[in-house]
Design an enzyme around this catalytic site. Structure first.
Site, PDB file in Angstrom:
ATOM      1  N   GLY A  61       0.805  -1.206   0.000  1.00 48.49           N
ATOM      2  CA  GLY A  61       0.000   0.000   0.000  1.00 48.49           C
ATOM      3  C   GLY A  61       0.844   1.263   0.000  1.00 48.49           C
ATOM      4  O   GLY A  61       2.069   1.227   0.107  1.00 48.49           O
ATOM      5  N   HIS A  63      12.630  10.396  -2.204  1.00 47.40           N
ATOM      6  CA  HIS A  63      13.174   9.155  -2.745  1.00 47.40           C
ATOM      7  C   HIS A  63      14.613   9.340  -3.233  1.00 47.40           C
ATOM      8  O   HIS A  63      15.447   8.451  -3.066  1.00 47.40           O
ATOM      9  CB  HIS A  63      12.293   8.604  -3.861  1.00 47.40           C
ATOM     10  CG  HIS A  63      11.081   7.905  -3.353  1.00 47.40           C
ATOM     11  ND1 HIS A  63      11.140   6.674  -2.739  1.00 47.40           N
ATOM     12  CD2 HIS A  63       9.782   8.264  -3.339  1.00 47.40           C
ATOM     13  CE1 HIS A  63       9.923   6.310  -2.377  1.00 47.40           C
ATOM     14  NE2 HIS A  63       9.074   7.261  -2.726  1.00 47.40           N
ATOM     15  N   ALA A  83      13.735   5.955 -12.827  1.00 45.18           N
ATOM     16  CA  ALA A  83      12.731   6.900 -12.344  1.00 45.18           C
ATOM     17  C   ALA A  83      11.718   7.153 -13.452  1.00 45.18           C
ATOM     18  O   ALA A  83      12.074   7.601 -14.537  1.00 45.18           O
ATOM     19  CB  ALA A  83      13.411   8.194 -11.932  1.00 45.18           C
ATOM     20  N   THR A  84      10.447   6.877 -13.156  1.00 44.63           N
ATOM     21  CA  THR A  84       9.423   6.950 -14.200  1.00 44.63           C
ATOM     22  C   THR A  84       8.371   8.025 -13.957  1.00 44.63           C
ATOM     23  O   THR A  84       7.514   8.235 -14.808  1.00 44.63           O
ATOM     24  CB  THR A  84       8.707   5.588 -14.326  1.00 44.63           C
ATOM     25  OG1 THR A  84       8.113   5.255 -13.073  1.00 44.63           O
ATOM     26  CG2 THR A  84       9.682   4.508 -14.743  1.00 44.63           C
TER      27      THR A  84
END
Length: 92
Positions: free
Chosen positions: A8, A52, A36-37
């Site tokens: 989650g 991140h 990284a998208t």
């Protein structure tokens, strides 16, 4: 080897996966590549992306690609001897 990490929102997927990649890459002498998208579409997403980025050490190679992911992986594999990929969903 393919590892699927699911969970989650804010469940610790990234922390778990980064630790897993760090351990495996160290044992097998692999480069660590972070695909990284995501795109920062608002301030909240930009904050997530920044958080991140701060979780990864200097030994990570970060590749940013939002659309042409398969080609990006193929091109990077041609220039990297050994690598272990982490491609999170919607984070950069």
């Amino acid at each position: 080897m393919i590892n699927l990490v699911i969970g989650g929102i804010k469940s610790g997927k990234t922390k778990y996966a980064l630790n897993m990649v760090n351990d495996i890459s160290k044992k097998q002498n692999l480069s660590k590549i972070y695909l990284a998208t995501a795109t920062a579409t608002d301030e909240e997403m930009q904050a997530k992306i920044t958080a991140h980025k701060n979780e990864r050490d200097k030994h990570w190679i970060t590749i940013e690609e939002t659309l042409n992911i398969a080609n990006t992986i193929n091109q990077a594999n041609k220039t990297t001897d050994k690598s272990f990929w982490w491609a999170p969903a919607h984070t950069r």
